[in-house]
Design a protein around this motif. Structure first.
Motif, PDB file in Angstrom:
ATOM      1  N   SER A 128       5.294 -12.661   0.289  1.00  0.00           N
ATOM      2  CA  SER A 128       6.204 -12.681  -0.602  1.00  0.00           C
ATOM      3  C   SER A 128       7.335 -11.609  -0.850  1.00  0.00           C
ATOM      4  CB  SER A 128       5.017 -12.775  -1.848  1.00  0.00           C
ATOM      5  OG  SER A 128       4.418 -11.312  -1.901  1.00  0.00           O
ATOM      6  N   ALA A 129       7.887 -11.800  -1.970  1.00  0.00           N
ATOM      7  CA  ALA A 129       8.585 -10.562  -2.181  1.00  0.00           C
ATOM      8  C   ALA A 129       7.761  -9.444  -2.576  1.00  0.00           C
ATOM      9  CB  ALA A 129       9.747 -11.174  -3.442  1.00  0.00           C
ATOM     10  N   TRP A 130       8.416  -8.402  -2.686  1.00  0.00           N
ATOM     11  CA  TRP A 130       7.584  -7.145  -3.161  1.00  0.00           C
ATOM     12  C   TRP A 130       7.521  -7.088  -4.449  1.00  0.00           C
ATOM     13  CZ3 TRP A 130       5.145  -4.152   0.259  1.00  0.00           C
ATOM     14  CH2 TRP A 130       5.672  -4.055   1.602  1.00  0.00           C
ATOM     15  N   SER A 131       6.472  -6.632  -5.123  1.00  0.00           N
ATOM     16  CA  SER A 131       6.171  -6.557  -6.351  1.00  0.00           C
ATOM     17  C   SER A 131       6.044  -4.910  -6.558  1.00  0.00           C
ATOM     18  CB  SER A 131       4.893  -7.000  -6.860  1.00  0.00           C
ATOM     19  OG  SER A 131       4.854  -8.511  -7.063  1.00  0.00           O
ATOM     20  N   TYR A 132       6.942  -4.231  -7.751  1.00  0.00           N
ATOM     21  CA  TYR A 132       6.807  -2.892  -7.873  1.00  0.00           C
ATOM     22  C   TYR A 132       6.274  -2.404  -9.008  1.00  0.00           C
ATOM     23  CZ  TYR A 132      10.390  -2.792  -4.277  1.00  0.00           C
ATOM     24  OH  TYR A 132      11.093  -2.813  -3.021  1.00  0.00           O
ATOM     25  N   ASP A 153      -0.584 -19.536  -5.427  1.00  0.00           N
ATOM     26  CA  ASP A 153       0.388 -20.001  -4.524  1.00  0.00           C
ATOM     27  C   ASP A 153       0.808 -21.397  -4.918  1.00  0.00           C
ATOM     28  OD1 ASP A 153       1.513 -19.675  -1.737  1.00  0.00           O
ATOM     29  OD2 ASP A 153       0.677 -21.705  -1.494  1.00  0.00           O
ATOM     30  N   ALA A 154       2.116 -21.588  -4.892  1.00  0.00           N
ATOM     31  CA  ALA A 154       2.594 -23.022  -5.328  1.00  0.00           C
ATOM     32  C   ALA A 154       1.763 -24.173  -4.560  1.00  0.00           C
ATOM     33  CB  ALA A 154       4.039 -23.364  -5.247  1.00  0.00           C
ATOM     34  N   ASP A 155       1.721 -23.967  -3.102  1.00  0.00           N
ATOM     35  CA  ASP A 155       1.089 -24.872  -2.424  1.00  0.00           C
ATOM     36  C   ASP A 155      -0.362 -24.633  -2.148  1.00  0.00           C
ATOM     37  OD1 ASP A 155       3.615 -25.895  -1.939  1.00  0.00           O
ATOM     38  OD2 ASP A 155       3.980 -24.214  -0.311  1.00  0.00           O
ATOM     39  N   SER A 156      -0.869 -24.053  -3.193  1.00  0.00           N
ATOM     40  CA  SER A 156      -2.447 -23.748  -3.250  1.00  0.00           C
ATOM     41  C   SER A 156      -2.952 -23.057  -1.854  1.00  0.00           C
ATOM     42  CB  SER A 156      -3.156 -25.104  -3.396  1.00  0.00           C
ATOM     43  OG  SER A 156      -3.004 -25.462  -4.795  1.00  0.00           O
ATOM     44  N   GLN A 157      -2.092 -22.435  -1.074  1.00  0.00           N
ATOM     45  CA  GLN A 157      -2.404 -21.684   0.151  1.00  0.00           C
ATOM     46  C   GLN A 157      -3.199 -20.433   0.175  1.00  0.00           C
ATOM     47  OE1 GLN A 157       1.372 -21.867   2.384  1.00  0.00           O
ATOM     48  NE2 GLN A 157       0.614 -23.189   3.638  1.00  0.00           N
ATOM     49  N   PRO A 158      -4.209 -20.200   0.497  1.00  0.00           N
ATOM     50  CA  PRO A 158      -5.066 -18.749   0.078  1.00  0.00           C
ATOM     51  C   PRO A 158      -4.133 -17.761   0.642  1.00  0.00           C
ATOM     52  CG  PRO A 158      -5.973 -20.074   2.117  1.00  0.00           C
ATOM     53  CD  PRO A 158      -4.834 -20.860   1.749  1.00  0.00           C
ATOM     54  N   ARG A 186       2.865  -6.409  -1.548  1.00  0.00           N
ATOM     55  CA  ARG A 186       3.259  -7.899  -1.156  1.00  0.00           C
ATOM     56  C   ARG A 186       2.197  -8.540  -0.770  1.00  0.00           C
ATOM     57  NH1 ARG A 186       6.965  -7.850   4.470  1.00  0.00           N
ATOM     58  NH2 ARG A 186       5.405  -6.569   6.052  1.00  0.00           N
ATOM     59  N   VAL A 187       2.207  -9.837  -0.523  1.00  0.00           N
ATOM     60  CA  VAL A 187       0.978 -10.696  -0.086  1.00  0.00           C
ATOM     61  C   VAL A 187       1.460 -11.569   0.896  1.00  0.00           C
ATOM     62  CG1 VAL A 187      -0.424 -10.020  -2.030  1.00  0.00           C
ATOM     63  CG2 VAL A 187       0.826 -12.299  -2.108  1.00  0.00           C
ATOM     64  N   LYS A 188       0.695 -12.323   1.752  1.00  0.00           N
ATOM     65  CA  LYS A 188       0.986 -13.381   2.743  1.00  0.00           C
ATOM     66  C   LYS A 188      -0.137 -14.762   2.445  1.00  0.00           C
ATOM     67  CE  LYS A 188       2.136 -14.096   7.755  1.00  0.00           C
ATOM     68  NZ  LYS A 188       1.913 -13.426   9.006  1.00  0.00           N
TER      69      LYS A 188
END
Length: 218
Positions: free
Chosen positions: A67-71, A9-14, A59-61
């Motif tokens: 996030s956007a979906w990863s396929y 995560d760009a903001d280092s959020q878990p 997808r993750v939060k």
């Protein structure tokens, strides 16, 4: 089957949540949905309900937004419920779900098990590949055979039997004489529902002159 992924995560959020979804028809419908799982885990395991080709998306939060979906597309799932060649390896199944897989060799046997939540009459249906002869057998918790379906080649099986709540029942699917196929069969367990509808016939004076009763099994 186990999915694993890497999280950053760009903001280092878990990571706080994730969701895995699967489709067998190019996303016309959803065949598997993990739901939104509150977890920082970067893996998810499950057993697909059917063999064949699947597409998945994840997808993750990060606690704030998804996030956007990863396929991941065109994954071929073979022999979804193996190893289940013996009663001790029986795959657990549930009502109102069709489980599709293959008899993959002349020695392949497929065992399943389930536990009814209420007593009554259950129905097992087995759809077989074209040109193949598969039989299905049902056993109680003591491994006593209580029902069997043994129709001929290319004919689906449809059997009913009495069950008691809380008892484990086992189902065995076999290829007669060692028959097998790359084509799938389908196994379904349902509660047997019986309903009757009676229609009365009257004359011009309102007297009952006859009746017709239709009984439906579902």
């Amino acid at each position: 089957m186990s999915f694993t992924w890497s999280y950053s995560d760009a903001d280092s959020q878990p990571q706080t949540h994730y969701q895995l979804v699967g489709s067998k028809d190019n996303w016309a419908s959803v065949a598997y949905d993990s739901g939104e799982i509150p977890s920082a885990a970067t893996s998810h395991s499950f057993i697909p309900s059917t063999t064949g080709q699947w597409d998945f998306r994840l997808r993750v939060k990060d606690g704030m937004e998804w996030s956007a979906w990863s396929y991941r597309n065109d994954l071929n799932m073979e022999h979804s419920f193996e190893e289940n060649d013996e009663a001790s390896e029986a795959f657990p199944i549930a009502y109102q779900t069709t489980y599709t897989t293959v008899i993959s060799s002349a020695t392949d046997l497929d065992w399943y098990k389930y536990t009814p939540t209420s007593s009554g009459i259950d129905r097992v249906t087995l759809t077989v590949p074209t040109g193949k002869n598969y039989d299905v057998f049902v056993f109680d918790s003591t491994m006593k055979q209580i029902a069997a379906g043994s129709n001929g080649t290319g004919v689906n099986e449809n059997i009913i039997f009495e069950v008691n709540a809380g008892q484990v029942y086992y189902i065995e699917v076999v290829g007669v004489g060692g028959q097998f196929s790359t084509l799938t069969y389908g196994l379904t367990v349902n509660k047997l529902s019986i309903s009757s509808t009676t229609t009365y016939q009257y004359d011009s004076n309102g007297n009952i002159t006859g009746k017709t009763t239709v009984t439906t099994r579902q």
